[in-house]
Motif scaffolding. Sequence first.
Motif, PDB file in Angstrom:
ATOM      1  N   ALA A 266      44.599  30.823  31.432  1.00  0.00           N
ATOM      2  CA  ALA A 266      43.879  30.179  30.338  1.00  0.00           C
ATOM      3  C   ALA A 266      42.410  29.957  30.711  1.00  0.00           C
ATOM      4  O   ALA A 266      41.514  30.098  29.870  1.00  0.00           O
ATOM      5  CB  ALA A 266      44.541  28.844  29.983  1.00  0.00           C
ATOM      6  N   THR A 267      42.169  29.633  31.975  1.00  0.00           N
ATOM      7  CA  THR A 267      40.795  29.440  32.431  1.00  0.00           C
ATOM      8  C   THR A 267      40.038  30.764  32.405  1.00  0.00           C
ATOM      9  O   THR A 267      38.861  30.821  32.032  1.00  0.00           O
ATOM     10  CB  THR A 267      40.781  28.850  33.851  1.00  0.00           C
ATOM     11  N   VAL A 268      40.707  31.855  32.802  1.00  0.00           N
ATOM     12  CA  VAL A 268      40.079  33.173  32.744  1.00  0.00           C
ATOM     13  C   VAL A 268      39.677  33.493  31.307  1.00  0.00           C
ATOM     14  O   VAL A 268      38.564  33.964  31.045  1.00  0.00           O
ATOM     15  CB  VAL A 268      41.024  34.261  33.297  1.00  0.00           C
ATOM     16  N   ASP A 269      40.589  33.246  30.368  1.00  0.00           N
ATOM     17  CA  ASP A 269      40.286  33.493  28.953  1.00  0.00           C
ATOM     18  C   ASP A 269      39.052  32.714  28.513  1.00  0.00           C
ATOM     19  O   ASP A 269      38.161  33.255  27.840  1.00  0.00           O
ATOM     20  CB  ASP A 269      41.476  33.085  28.078  1.00  0.00           C
ATOM     21  N   ALA A 270      39.003  31.442  28.893  1.00  0.00           N
ATOM     22  CA  ALA A 270      37.890  30.591  28.462  1.00  0.00           C
ATOM     23  C   ALA A 270      36.580  31.029  29.108  1.00  0.00           C
ATOM     24  O   ALA A 270      35.536  31.085  28.450  1.00  0.00           O
ATOM     25  CB  ALA A 270      38.191  29.131  28.808  1.00  0.00           C
TER      26      ALA A 270
ATOM     27  N   ALA B 211      26.290  42.274  37.969  1.00  0.00           N
ATOM     28  CA  ALA B 211      27.229  42.823  38.943  1.00  0.00           C
ATOM     29  C   ALA B 211      27.797  44.175  38.559  1.00  0.00           C
ATOM     30  O   ALA B 211      27.838  44.550  37.381  1.00  0.00           O
ATOM     31  CB  ALA B 211      28.363  41.829  39.153  1.00  0.00           C
ATOM     32  N   ASP B 212      28.250  44.896  39.580  1.00  0.00           N
ATOM     33  CA  ASP B 212      29.057  46.100  39.388  1.00  0.00           C
ATOM     34  C   ASP B 212      30.537  45.737  39.463  1.00  0.00           C
ATOM     35  O   ASP B 212      31.374  46.290  38.755  1.00  0.00           O
ATOM     36  CB  ASP B 212      28.752  47.125  40.490  1.00  0.00           C
ATOM     37  N   LEU B 213      30.849  44.798  40.361  1.00  0.00           N
ATOM     38  CA  LEU B 213      32.222  44.371  40.620  1.00  0.00           C
ATOM     39  C   LEU B 213      32.348  42.890  40.303  1.00  0.00           C
ATOM     40  O   LEU B 213      31.627  42.060  40.870  1.00  0.00           O
ATOM     41  CB  LEU B 213      32.581  44.625  42.088  1.00  0.00           C
ATOM     42  N   VAL B 214      33.256  42.551  39.385  1.00  0.00           N
ATOM     43  CA  VAL B 214      33.453  41.170  38.958  1.00  0.00           C
ATOM     44  C   VAL B 214      34.776  40.667  39.538  1.00  0.00           C
ATOM     45  O   VAL B 214      35.837  41.244  39.274  1.00  0.00           O
ATOM     46  CB  VAL B 214      33.484  41.064  37.418  1.00  0.00           C
ATOM     47  N   VAL B 215      34.715  39.615  40.325  1.00  0.00           N
ATOM     48  CA  VAL B 215      35.902  39.050  40.968  1.00  0.00           C
ATOM     49  C   VAL B 215      36.164  37.666  40.391  1.00  0.00           C
ATOM     50  O   VAL B 215      35.272  36.809  40.380  1.00  0.00           O
ATOM     51  CB  VAL B 215      35.722  38.960  42.497  1.00  0.00           C
ATOM     52  N   LEU B 216      37.383  37.465  39.918  1.00  0.00           N
ATOM     53  CA  LEU B 216      37.784  36.198  39.322  1.00  0.00           C
ATOM     54  C   LEU B 216      38.718  35.462  40.271  1.00  0.00           C
ATOM     55  O   LEU B 216      39.719  36.020  40.723  1.00  0.00           O
ATOM     56  CB  LEU B 216      38.505  36.442  37.994  1.00  0.00           C
ATOM     57  N   CYS B 217      38.393  34.219  40.572  1.00  0.00           N
ATOM     58  CA  CYS B 217      39.255  33.403  41.420  1.00  0.00           C
ATOM     59  C   CYS B 217      39.298  32.014  40.788  1.00  0.00           C
ATOM     60  O   CYS B 217      38.667  31.062  41.261  1.00  0.00           O
ATOM     61  CB  CYS B 217      38.700  33.352  42.843  1.00  0.00           C
ATOM     62  N   LEU B 218      40.047  31.922  39.693  1.00  0.00           N
ATOM     63  CA  LEU B 218      40.040  30.737  38.844  1.00  0.00           C
ATOM     64  C   LEU B 218      41.394  30.035  38.859  1.00  0.00           C
ATOM     65  O   LEU B 218      42.331  30.480  39.540  1.00  0.00           O
ATOM     66  CB  LEU B 218      39.631  31.139  37.427  1.00  0.00           C
ATOM     67  N   LEU B 219      41.494  28.964  38.096  1.00  0.00           N
ATOM     68  CA  LEU B 219      42.685  28.126  38.143  1.00  0.00           C
ATOM     69  C   LEU B 219      43.922  28.820  37.595  1.00  0.00           C
ATOM     70  O   LEU B 219      44.990  28.821  38.209  1.00  0.00           O
ATOM     71  CB  LEU B 219      42.431  26.823  37.376  1.00  0.00           C
ATOM     72  N   ASP B 220      43.778  29.415  36.399  1.00  0.00           N
ATOM     73  CA  ASP B 220      44.921  30.049  35.754  1.00  0.00           C
ATOM     74  C   ASP B 220      44.435  31.001  34.670  1.00  0.00           C
ATOM     75  O   ASP B 220      43.220  31.141  34.444  1.00  0.00           O
ATOM     76  CB  ASP B 220      45.866  28.986  35.154  1.00  0.00           C
TER      77      ASP B 220
ATOM     78  N   ARG C 268      46.666  41.157  31.199  1.00  0.00           N
ATOM     79  CA  ARG C 268      45.246  41.097  31.549  1.00  0.00           C
ATOM     80  C   ARG C 268      44.680  42.500  31.724  1.00  0.00           C
ATOM     81  O   ARG C 268      43.529  42.771  31.368  1.00  0.00           O
ATOM     82  CB  ARG C 268      45.061  40.298  32.841  1.00  0.00           C
ATOM     83  N   ALA C 269      45.481  43.408  32.273  1.00  0.00           N
ATOM     84  CA  ALA C 269      45.021  44.792  32.442  1.00  0.00           C
ATOM     85  C   ALA C 269      44.736  45.430  31.082  1.00  0.00           C
ATOM     86  O   ALA C 269      43.718  46.114  30.898  1.00  0.00           O
ATOM     87  CB  ALA C 269      46.063  45.598  33.209  1.00  0.00           C
ATOM     88  N   ALA C 270      45.643  45.206  30.131  1.00  0.00           N
ATOM     89  CA  ALA C 270      45.431  45.747  28.786  1.00  0.00           C
ATOM     90  C   ALA C 270      44.218  45.097  28.130  1.00  0.00           C
ATOM     91  O   ALA C 270      43.423  45.767  27.448  1.00  0.00           O
ATOM     92  CB  ALA C 270      46.684  45.518  27.941  1.00  0.00           C
ATOM     93  N   TRP C 271      44.066  43.808  28.334  1.00  0.00           N
ATOM     94  CA  TRP C 271      42.920  43.049  27.808  1.00  0.00           C
ATOM     95  C   TRP C 271      41.612  43.609  28.347  1.00  0.00           C
ATOM     96  O   TRP C 271      40.650  43.815  27.612  1.00  0.00           O
ATOM     97  CB  TRP C 271      43.113  41.589  28.200  1.00  0.00           C
TER      98      TRP C 271
END
Length: 286
Positions: A75-79, A64-73, A105-108
């Motif tokens: 912690a799930t994004v981290d995992a 992908a060029d664009l990554v979209v996250l639509c997850l539970l929370d 998350r922006a800094a991450w």
Amino acid sequence: MTNAHKNTRIALLGLGAMGTALARAWLAAGRPLTVWNRTPAKAEALAAEGAGTAASPAEAVAAADLVVLCLLDGATVDAVLDGVDLTGKDVIDLTTGTPAAARERAAWAGARGARFLDGGIMAVPPMIGAAGSGAYVLYSGSRELYDAHRATLEVPAGARFVGTDAGYAALHDVALLCGMYGLFAGMMQATALVEGEGIDRAAFTPLLTEWLGAMTAAHAAGASAGADSNLAMQVAGTATLLRTAQDQGVSAELVLPYFRLMERRLAQGTGDGLDDTAGMLALLRR
């Protein structure tokens, strides 16, 4: 719309009700989409509609060029993104979170070589991709990312950029939801009062919504002008509201906190130069 926008490769990670609605909107618009979900069956269902499927988050991101996250929370994004190479990627996080979490998350993302936007979805899944539904998504963070992908972002819902501070979308989201729940609380209190009295709810509800619309507009105009709302008169009137609730056998727990705040402001007096609205807001600020 340019072909570059149409050819933007999207990776969507997370296929709950909202993620699935987003996926179907992009697919209906003919956008190249790769999906991943911890439960593969959800991704397979979208494959029949034209989505590519990935066996892992890393595989989806790489495609992908664009990554979209639509997850539970968070912690799930981290995992999910643990160890995934985000270098050169544009990342949009639509996972519900706090302003502080969005800034972290922006800094991450920046430390991993990615541009970042946080998003707050102001809609429920059936509104996504539905023309005229009023659905929109608040975005904050990289203005360059937003401008580059705005045409893609506007496919499932309207897009509104609210600032380069990554926390602003989440802050707007939470503030708007608090306003919504306060409105719902008032509507529930009003409906409970007339319930069981032989009053037709179908006839009462339009009166209620019309009144709330008029009062919302009047309150906004008064707050903008710094108008005095005659707080003493309002506080005196709350006794009648509470007595009526008691007579109707209805709890006042939904409205009592606001009444108590009004009483505190009145007891404080207005010698501080703040009008009633600003004075009550000051009491909420810790």
